[in-house]
Design an enzyme around this catalytic site. Sequence first.
Site, mmCIF file in Angstrom:
data_model
loop_
_atom_site.group_PDB
_atom_site.id
_atom_site.type_symbol
_atom_site.label_atom_id
_atom_site.label_comp_id
_atom_site.label_asym_id
_atom_site.label_seq_id
_atom_site.Cartn_x
_atom_site.Cartn_y
_atom_site.Cartn_z
ATOM 1 N N ILE A 153 -0.058 -10.953 -4.920
ATOM 2 C CA ILE A 153 -0.690 -10.116 -5.948
ATOM 3 C C ILE A 153 0.215 -9.007 -6.436
ATOM 4 O O ILE A 153 -0.140 -8.725 -7.682
ATOM 5 C CB ILE A 153 -1.868 -9.353 -4.930
ATOM 6 N N ASP A 175 13.971 -9.426 1.096
ATOM 7 C CA ASP A 175 14.623 -9.160 -0.201
ATOM 8 C C ASP A 175 13.920 -9.930 -1.252
ATOM 9 O O ASP A 175 13.626 -11.025 -1.456
ATOM 10 C CB ASP A 175 16.001 -10.316 0.073
ATOM 11 N N THR A 232 -6.288 -1.569 -3.048
ATOM 12 C CA THR A 232 -7.052 -2.825 -3.079
ATOM 13 C C THR A 232 -6.741 -3.862 -1.954
ATOM 14 O O THR A 232 -6.819 -4.957 -2.011
ATOM 15 C CB THR A 232 -6.962 -3.579 -4.408
ATOM 16 N N ALA A 233 -5.894 -3.366 -0.771
ATOM 17 C CA ALA A 233 -4.940 -4.144 0.225
ATOM 18 C C ALA A 233 -6.386 -3.916 1.145
ATOM 19 O O ALA A 233 -7.164 -4.863 1.473
ATOM 20 C CB ALA A 233 -3.973 -3.630 0.694
ATOM 21 N N ASP A 258 -10.772 0.261 -3.473
ATOM 22 C CA ASP A 258 -11.625 -1.133 -3.071
ATOM 23 C C ASP A 258 -12.061 -1.171 -1.744
ATOM 24 O O ASP A 258 -12.847 -2.146 -1.221
ATOM 25 C CB ASP A 258 -11.016 -2.322 -3.812
ATOM 26 N N GLU A 263 -16.084 -0.432 6.876
ATOM 27 C CA GLU A 263 -16.736 -1.193 5.637
ATOM 28 C C GLU A 263 -18.107 -1.402 6.027
ATOM 29 O O GLU A 263 -18.451 -2.480 6.732
ATOM 30 C CB GLU A 263 -16.075 -2.103 5.062
ATOM 31 N N HIS A 284 -15.561 -3.050 -2.057
ATOM 32 C CA HIS A 284 -14.421 -4.306 -1.780
ATOM 33 C C HIS A 284 -14.907 -5.426 -2.591
ATOM 34 O O HIS A 284 -15.291 -6.429 -1.890
ATOM 35 C CB HIS A 284 -14.639 -4.648 -0.057
ATOM 36 N N ILE A 285 -14.606 -5.284 -3.697
ATOM 37 C CA ILE A 285 -15.233 -6.465 -4.445
ATOM 38 C C ILE A 285 -13.968 -7.148 -5.168
ATOM 39 O O ILE A 285 -13.857 -8.059 -6.117
ATOM 40 C CB ILE A 285 -15.908 -5.811 -5.905
ATOM 41 N N GLY A 286 -12.498 -7.140 -4.484
ATOM 42 C CA GLY A 286 -11.505 -7.677 -4.935
ATOM 43 C C GLY A 286 -11.368 -9.115 -5.282
ATOM 44 O O GLY A 286 -10.964 -9.375 -6.437
#
Length: 311
Positions: A153, A175, A232-233, A258, A263, A284-286
């Site tokens: 992402i 890395d 958004t994680a 998000d 939740e 939470h609509i990611g």
Amino acid sequence: MSSIKVLISDPISKKAIDFLRSKGLQVDEKPDISHEELRQTIEPYHVLIVRSRTKVTKDIIDAGKNLKIIARAGVGLDNIDVEYAKSKGITILNAPEAPTIAVAELTMGLILTIARGICLGNQALKEGKWIKKQLVGFELYGKTLGIVGFGRIGKEVTKRAKAFGMRVLAYSKGDISQEASELGAEVAKDLTDLLRNSDIISLHVPLTPETYHMISEKEFNIMKDGVVIINTARGAVIDGKALLKALNTGKVYAAGLDVYEHEPPQEDWEWELVRHPRVIAVPHIGAQTKEAQEKAGLIIAEKILKTLGIE
């Protein structure tokens, strides 16, 4: 294969369900099942498919005496007691590939919404108010976007940010120099370097003991005044109380959220954060796009069949 019983406790795509059934598996859908009902009914099933709602705790795992696979049709595994399941010989599967584009696009959407006051303007106009003079935003061009976590992402967000003419500063545990260079991003020396030099900070890390509250009061104090935070994680990678304080002092200009520690939110302070005038909050609509949901279901179905040795 009709002896293989699959329980789906959260909604997944119909194509995925049909695909599993076409291979001879017995599939039962119970998308609204409660925790207690799940505990009472899980015993005969060999495969449990969940998304984020279902919590696969020790009592569920103990009750699932025939479980061979627990599959998450999505990215994170924080709603599953992974180590305990593995200790019982259960295979854990997930589909981290599925929502990559959807979450990256939502991330950019939250950034743009904050930058241009889109939600404020929309709501005011619907209320009959013309607040044009109040909506002086800022351009993304030339701003530094700090990306914490340079996985699938984070890389897709980088591509989109570069298209807006942004400078991207990336930080990850491993890395990432070659991958960052290929995408035109710079690698931060460390997390402090990223926090100190970013105008906008976007989080893309899994929730682990190491990342729990990795952004707290200490980290906010390092950041630029007027920084923008995007998450958004997972909700708990940010100390929500510290974020609320930083918003109230103006240290953080605005936040796009998000995800949340609970939740839906439960505590008074969580609702205060959600309702803050400079927070854009979505539930939470990611991964909530048709494309991502279909991909998640089909990817997890294919992984289940492969694990069971079914072609």
